[in-house]
Motif scaffolding. Structure first.
Motif, PDB file in Angstrom:
ATOM      1  N   GLN A   5     -36.252   0.156 -10.987  1.00 60.40           N
ATOM      2  CA  GLN A   5     -35.462  -0.241  -9.826  1.00 60.40           C
ATOM      3  C   GLN A   5     -35.427   0.874  -8.792  1.00 60.40           C
ATOM      4  OE1 GLN A   5     -31.279  -0.582 -10.736  1.00 60.40           O
ATOM      5  NE2 GLN A   5     -30.982  -2.103  -9.136  1.00 60.40           N
ATOM      6  N   CYS A   6     -35.541   0.508  -7.521  1.00 58.54           N
ATOM      7  CA  CYS A   6     -35.271   1.460  -6.447  1.00 58.54           C
ATOM      8  C   CYS A   6     -33.765   1.483  -6.224  1.00 58.54           C
ATOM      9  CB  CYS A   6     -35.991   1.061  -5.157  1.00 58.54           C
ATOM     10  SG  CYS A   6     -35.405   2.051  -3.762  1.00 58.54           S
ATOM     11  N   ALA A   7     -33.158   2.648  -6.396  1.00 62.75           N
ATOM     12  CA  ALA A   7     -31.698   2.746  -6.285  1.00 62.75           C
ATOM     13  C   ALA A   7     -31.230   2.496  -4.858  1.00 62.75           C
ATOM     14  CB  ALA A   7     -31.242   4.128  -6.737  1.00 62.75           C
ATOM     15  N   THR A   8     -32.068   2.736  -3.872  1.00 61.61           N
ATOM     16  CA  THR A   8     -31.649   2.583  -2.476  1.00 61.61           C
ATOM     17  C   THR A   8     -31.691   1.128  -2.031  1.00 61.61           C
ATOM     18  OG1 THR A   8     -32.672   4.733  -2.097  1.00 61.61           O
ATOM     19  CG2 THR A   8     -31.992   3.491  -0.153  1.00 61.61           C
ATOM     20  N   HIS A   9     -32.742   0.398  -2.409  1.00 64.98           N
ATOM     21  CA  HIS A   9     -32.935  -0.954  -1.866  1.00 64.98           C
ATOM     22  C   HIS A   9     -32.900  -2.040  -2.930  1.00 64.98           C
ATOM     23  CE1 HIS A   9     -35.057   1.922   0.811  1.00 64.98           C
ATOM     24  NE2 HIS A   9     -34.341   1.276   1.700  1.00 64.98           N
ATOM     25  N   ASP A  10     -32.655  -1.679  -4.175  1.00 63.45           N
ATOM     26  CA  ASP A  10     -32.574  -2.655  -5.254  1.00 63.45           C
ATOM     27  C   ASP A  10     -33.898  -3.386  -5.501  1.00 63.45           C
ATOM     28  OD1 ASP A  10     -31.134  -3.756  -7.320  1.00 63.45           O
ATOM     29  OD2 ASP A  10     -30.541  -5.515  -6.151  1.00 63.45           O
ATOM     30  N   ALA A  11     -34.995  -2.809  -5.063  1.00 64.96           N
ATOM     31  CA  ALA A  11     -36.302  -3.414  -5.364  1.00 64.96           C
ATOM     32  C   ALA A  11     -36.556  -3.314  -6.865  1.00 64.96           C
ATOM     33  CB  ALA A  11     -37.401  -2.699  -4.592  1.00 64.96           C
ATOM     34  N   ARG A  12     -37.286  -4.277  -7.402  1.00 64.21           N
ATOM     35  CA  ARG A  12     -37.589  -4.297  -8.844  1.00 64.21           C
ATOM     36  C   ARG A  12     -39.096  -4.259  -9.050  1.00 64.21           C
ATOM     37  NH1 ARG A  12     -32.415  -5.665 -11.350  1.00 64.21           N
ATOM     38  NH2 ARG A  12     -31.081  -5.284  -9.571  1.00 64.21           N
ATOM     39  N   ARG A  67     -42.529   7.570  -6.076  1.00 63.33           N
ATOM     40  CA  ARG A  67     -42.601   7.298  -4.635  1.00 63.33           C
ATOM     41  C   ARG A  67     -42.671   5.791  -4.444  1.00 63.33           C
ATOM     42  NH1 ARG A  67     -45.103  10.802  -1.012  1.00 63.33           N
ATOM     43  NH2 ARG A  67     -46.240   9.025  -0.192  1.00 63.33           N
ATOM     44  N   CYS A  68     -41.723   5.272  -3.695  1.00 66.62           N
ATOM     45  CA  CYS A  68     -41.788   3.844  -3.398  1.00 66.62           C
ATOM     46  C   CYS A  68     -42.988   3.574  -2.483  1.00 66.62           C
ATOM     47  CB  CYS A  68     -40.500   3.405  -2.715  1.00 66.62           C
ATOM     48  SG  CYS A  68     -40.609   1.676  -2.248  1.00 66.62           S
ATOM     49  N   PRO A  69     -43.703   2.466  -2.720  1.00 63.84           N
ATOM     50  CA  PRO A  69     -44.886   2.200  -1.887  1.00 63.84           C
ATOM     51  C   PRO A  69     -44.553   1.920  -0.425  1.00 63.84           C
ATOM     52  CG  PRO A  69     -44.524   0.418  -3.483  1.00 63.84           C
ATOM     53  CD  PRO A  69     -43.565   1.522  -3.826  1.00 63.84           C
ATOM     54  N   HIS A  70     -43.315   1.565  -0.083  1.00 64.02           N
ATOM     55  CA  HIS A  70     -43.077   1.227   1.329  1.00 64.02           C
ATOM     56  C   HIS A  70     -42.533   2.373   2.161  1.00 64.02           C
ATOM     57  CE1 HIS A  70     -38.705   0.277   1.045  1.00 64.02           C
ATOM     58  NE2 HIS A  70     -38.739   0.077   2.331  1.00 64.02           N
ATOM     59  N   THR A  71     -41.847   3.345   1.556  1.00 64.33           N
ATOM     60  CA  THR A  71     -41.355   4.483   2.359  1.00 64.33           C
ATOM     61  C   THR A  71     -41.816   5.828   1.811  1.00 64.33           C
ATOM     62  OG1 THR A  71     -39.362   4.815   1.053  1.00 64.33           O
ATOM     63  CG2 THR A  71     -39.214   3.244   2.895  1.00 64.33           C
ATOM     64  N   GLY A  72     -42.289   5.859   0.592  1.00 62.94           N
ATOM     65  CA  GLY A  72     -42.654   7.134  -0.029  1.00 62.94           C
ATOM     66  C   GLY A  72     -41.454   7.855  -0.624  1.00 62.94           C
ATOM     67  N   ALA A  73     -40.266   7.234  -0.539  1.00 59.22           N
ATOM     68  CA  ALA A  73     -39.051   7.875  -1.053  1.00 59.22           C
ATOM     69  C   ALA A  73     -39.009   7.787  -2.581  1.00 59.22           C
ATOM     70  CB  ALA A  73     -37.820   7.192  -0.477  1.00 59.22           C
ATOM     71  N   PRO A  74     -38.308   8.741  -3.217  1.00 54.98           N
ATOM     72  CA  PRO A  74     -38.132   8.633  -4.673  1.00 54.98           C
ATOM     73  C   PRO A  74     -37.262   7.426  -5.021  1.00 54.98           C
ATOM     74  CG  PRO A  74     -36.921  10.520  -3.802  1.00 54.98           C
ATOM     75  CD  PRO A  74     -37.696   9.944  -2.656  1.00 54.98           C
ATOM     76  N   GLY A 127     -37.764  -7.246  -3.362  1.00 55.10           N
ATOM     77  CA  GLY A 127     -37.368  -6.121  -2.525  1.00 55.10           C
ATOM     78  C   GLY A 127     -38.322  -5.940  -1.365  1.00 55.10           C
ATOM     79  N   PRO A 128     -38.072  -4.908  -0.557  1.00 51.28           N
ATOM     80  CA  PRO A 128     -38.845  -4.725   0.680  1.00 51.28           C
ATOM     81  C   PRO A 128     -40.328  -4.436   0.465  1.00 51.28           C
ATOM     82  CG  PRO A 128     -37.280  -2.926   0.362  1.00 51.28           C
ATOM     83  CD  PRO A 128     -36.973  -3.951  -0.679  1.00 51.28           C
ATOM     84  N   CYS A 129     -40.719  -4.011  -0.720  1.00 57.94           N
ATOM     85  CA  CYS A 129     -42.144  -3.753  -0.958  1.00 57.94           C
ATOM     86  C   CYS A 129     -42.733  -4.777  -1.924  1.00 57.94           C
ATOM     87  CB  CYS A 129     -42.347  -2.336  -1.466  1.00 57.94           C
ATOM     88  SG  CYS A 129     -41.166  -1.861  -2.722  1.00 57.94           S
ATOM     89  N   SER A 130     -42.149  -5.968  -1.926  1.00 56.38           N
ATOM     90  CA  SER A 130     -42.620  -7.052  -2.789  1.00 56.38           C
ATOM     91  C   SER A 130     -44.127  -7.250  -2.641  1.00 56.38           C
ATOM     92  CB  SER A 130     -41.873  -8.321  -2.367  1.00 56.38           C
ATOM     93  OG  SER A 130     -41.897  -9.240  -3.396  1.00 56.38           O
TER      94      SER A 130
HETATM   95  S1  FES Z   1     -37.725   2.957  -0.900  1.00 56.51           S
HETATM   96 FE1  FES Z   1     -38.937   1.164  -1.110  1.00 56.51          FE
HETATM   97  S2  FES Z   1     -37.714  -0.283  -2.143  1.00 56.51           S
HETATM   98 FE2  FES Z   1     -36.467   1.447  -1.848  1.00 56.51          FE
END
Ligand code: FES
Length: 112
Positions: free
Chosen positions: A71-78, A47-54, A89-92
């Motif tokens: 890596q988050c495949a949707t937003h390229d966060a590392r 679960r990504c910390p910013h949206t809860g998405a896988p 990325g967005p949850c830096s």
């Molecule tokens: S869902 Fe948070 S970086 Fe992609």
């Protein structure tokens, strides 16, 4: 506190310094993944910390091409493999939720 068997250590990864990752869906539907680096295994909630998405689009693809970061495949966060800290990325500055694992007699257990 309970302990659930996830898999055997030799069932995933190469056991080398090149990281490998694998996702699991627990009996209660909870999604998690493990990253193995040599004989060390790190576990996180999927679960990504910013949206809860896988994090994975394609099953078990949790690492970037160079296998340096999760890596988050949707937003390229590392995220750092060793502690799940998001370095870009967005949850830096946030972190993946780390799991407590225990390796006993070559079996990986999740401790809750
Ligand atoms: S869902 Fe948070 S970086 Fe992609």
């Amino acid at each position: 506190m309970s302990s659930s068997l996830l898999c055997r250590l030799d069932e995933f990864g190469t056991g080398t310094d090149t990281p490998s990752a694998q996702g699991f869906t627990l009996e209660n539907g909870r999604e998690i993944f493990l990253v193995r680096v040599a004989d060390t295994v790190f576990g996180y909630e999927n679960r990504c910390p910013h949206t809860g998405a896988p994090l994975d689009w394609v099953p078990d693809q949790f690492l970037d091409l160079d296998k340096v970061y999760i890596q988050c495949a949707t937003h390229d966060a590392r995220f750092r493999i060793k502690d799940g800290f998001c370095v870009s990325g967005p949850c830096s500055g946030q972190s993946l939720r780390r799991l407590v694992l225990e390796i006993h007699e070559d079996r990986i257990h999740l401790i809750d």
